[in-house]
Write an enzyme that holds these catalytic residues in place. Structure first.
Site, PDB file in Angstrom:
ATOM      1  N   LYS A 204       4.526 -10.354  -8.541  1.00 48.22           N
ATOM      2  CA  LYS A 204       5.746 -10.198  -7.746  1.00 48.22           C
ATOM      3  C   LYS A 204       6.666 -11.422  -7.796  1.00 48.22           C
ATOM      4  O   LYS A 204       6.280 -12.498  -8.213  1.00 48.22           O
ATOM      5  CB  LYS A 204       5.376  -9.793  -6.316  1.00 48.22           C
ATOM      6  N   ARG A 239      -4.568  -4.974  -5.074  1.00 45.91           N
ATOM      7  CA  ARG A 239      -3.853  -4.042  -5.960  1.00 45.91           C
ATOM      8  C   ARG A 239      -3.187  -4.863  -7.059  1.00 45.91           C
ATOM      9  O   ARG A 239      -2.261  -5.619  -6.783  1.00 45.91           O
ATOM     10  CB  ARG A 239      -2.808  -3.273  -5.142  1.00 45.91           C
TER      11      ARG A 239
HETATM   12  N1  HH2 Z   1       3.473  -2.784  -4.283  1.00 43.39           N
HETATM   13  C1  HH2 Z   1       4.142  -1.962  -5.120  1.00 43.39           C
HETATM   14  C2  HH2 Z   1       3.946  -0.575  -5.061  1.00 43.39           C
HETATM   15  N2  HH2 Z   1       3.048  -0.040  -4.202  1.00 43.39           N
HETATM   16  N3  HH2 Z   1       1.453  -0.308  -2.488  1.00 43.39           N
HETATM   17  C3  HH2 Z   1       0.778  -1.107  -1.646  1.00 43.39           C
HETATM   18  N4  HH2 Z   1      -0.098  -0.579  -0.781  1.00 43.39           N
HETATM   19  N5  HH2 Z   1       0.965  -2.469  -1.639  1.00 43.39           N
HETATM   20  C4  HH2 Z   1       1.832  -3.078  -2.494  1.00 43.39           C
HETATM   21  O1  HH2 Z   1       1.981  -4.315  -2.439  1.00 43.39           O
HETATM   22  C5  HH2 Z   1       2.572  -2.254  -3.410  1.00 43.39           C
HETATM   23  C6  HH2 Z   1       2.357  -0.850  -3.368  1.00 43.39           C
HETATM   24  C7  HH2 Z   1       5.116  -2.536  -6.100  1.00 43.39           C
HETATM   25  O2  HH2 Z   1       4.500  -2.844  -7.324  1.00 43.39           O
HETATM   26  P1  HH2 Z   1       4.565  -1.907  -8.623  1.00 43.39           P
HETATM   27  O3  HH2 Z   1       3.944  -0.591  -8.363  1.00 43.39           O
HETATM   28  O4  HH2 Z   1       3.990  -2.620  -9.778  1.00 43.39           O
HETATM   29  O5  HH2 Z   1       6.119  -1.771  -8.915  1.00 43.39           O
HETATM   30  P2  HH2 Z   1       7.148  -0.581  -8.701  1.00 43.39           P
HETATM   31  O6  HH2 Z   1       7.226  -0.282  -7.244  1.00 43.39           O
HETATM   32  O7  HH2 Z   1       8.420  -1.115  -9.274  1.00 43.39           O
HETATM   33  O8  HH2 Z   1       6.605   0.611  -9.464  1.00 43.39           O
END
Ligand code: HH2
Length: 276
Positions: A204, A239
């Site tokens: 992040k 995660r």
């Molecule tokens: N972060 C993201 C998405 N889902 N869910 C939980 N529970 N906690 C988190 O910190 C979290 C999450 C964002 O990361 P990512 O899925 O890699 O990116 P994007 O939302 O752009 O798909």
């Protein structure tokens, strides 16, 4: 928990696993690397992102999620829409990861209760489109803890068994650098809620801000540091995108300094998402 983004626009791996074959291969890789849970998401929640409707989310996960469920890992569905969650549960998902903590869709709690799945409740300030526009807190740790206590109570009032819930501070979701750091430093405040704590610092922006690294895929060192700090402060689940490296780091940290029994075991009852 390995992250599987079946999206064209996720912040760190958008488009990489958008076609079903590469998504399934990535899930296989993460399971082989030691992921216990695969979190399948079809909507990016990066700052400024646009919403994706239920039909499109289902279209994206349909050729992927049942395959992942057959691999033996616990499947989690990253969605705020009950229609998507219902489809995913039918296809084998055992956990709903709702970054809106049940605020987007009033039917989410009833679904989670009826299907007895695990439920991740995450803190977010506002919504992805606007959450990074001048976020402000007086006491970020207390405010996030109180919010999550309120959402846990709402989930219970909606029929969800508290023992199936997991809480998450929502690193990067409407937070400044200092807010993210305070939340990683004070995981204990969330662990006091008596349910497992999930932490999602992977790749992040706050890592980029500290390290001067603009490319998310180059933030593995910072991801590991954040996971280990959160673990030391009581986090139970992580995660991440880079499963092998984080599993190895956690194993070495565990060998040096074993986690407390409370951190290793669920406080009571079966693990979130365990089959009935
Ligand atoms: N972060 C993201 C998405 N889902 N869910 C939980 N529970 N906690 C988190 O910190 C979290 C999450 C964002 O990361 P990512 O899925 O890699 O990116 P994007 O939302 O752009 O798909």
């Amino acid at each position: 928990m390995g992250t599987l983004n079946v999206t064209p626009d996720s912040f760190s791996d958008g488009g990489k696993f958008f076609d079903a074959a590469s998504a399934v291969a990535q899930a296989q890789r993460m399971v082989a690397e030691g992921a216990d849970i695969i979190d399948v998401g079809a909507e990016s929640t990066r700052p400024g992102s646009q919403r994706v409707g239920a039909a499109e989310q289902i279209r994206r996960i349909e050729p992927v999620l049942p395959e992942v469920a057959r691999m033996g890992a616990v499947v989690s569905i990253d969605t705020t829409l009950s229609e998507v969650a219902r489809f995913a549960i039918q296809a084998g998902a055992k956990i709903v990861n709702d970054v809106s903590a049940g605020r987007d869709d009033p039917e989410m709690f009833a679904l989670a209760a009826a299907r007895e799945v695990g439920l991740v409740l995450m803190h977010m300030l506002g919504e992805p489109k606007t959450m990074q526009q001048e976020p402000r807190y007086d006491d970020v740790v207390a405010e996030v803890r109180d919010f999550l206590a309120g959402r846990l109570a709402a989930a219970e009032a909606g029929g969800v068994d508290r023992r199936r819930c997991i809480v998450d501070a929502g690193i990067g979701f409407g937070k400044r650098l200092e807010d993210n750091l305070a939340l990683l430093r004070h995981v204990e405040a969330l662990a006091e809620l008596g349910v497992p704590v999930l932490c999602g610092p992977s790749r992040k922006r706050f890592i980029g801000e500290i390290a001067g690294e603009p490319v998310p895929a180059n933030r593995l060192g910072g991801t590991i540091a954040a996971c280990l700090a959160a673990r030391r402060h009581g986090a139970h689940l992580f995660r991440v995108h880079d499963v092998a490296a984080v599993v190895q780091a956690l194993a070495v940290a565990e060998a040096i300094e074993p986690a407390s029994p409370a951190q290793r075991r669920r406080p009571e009852g079966p693990p979130a998402g365990a089959p009935r």
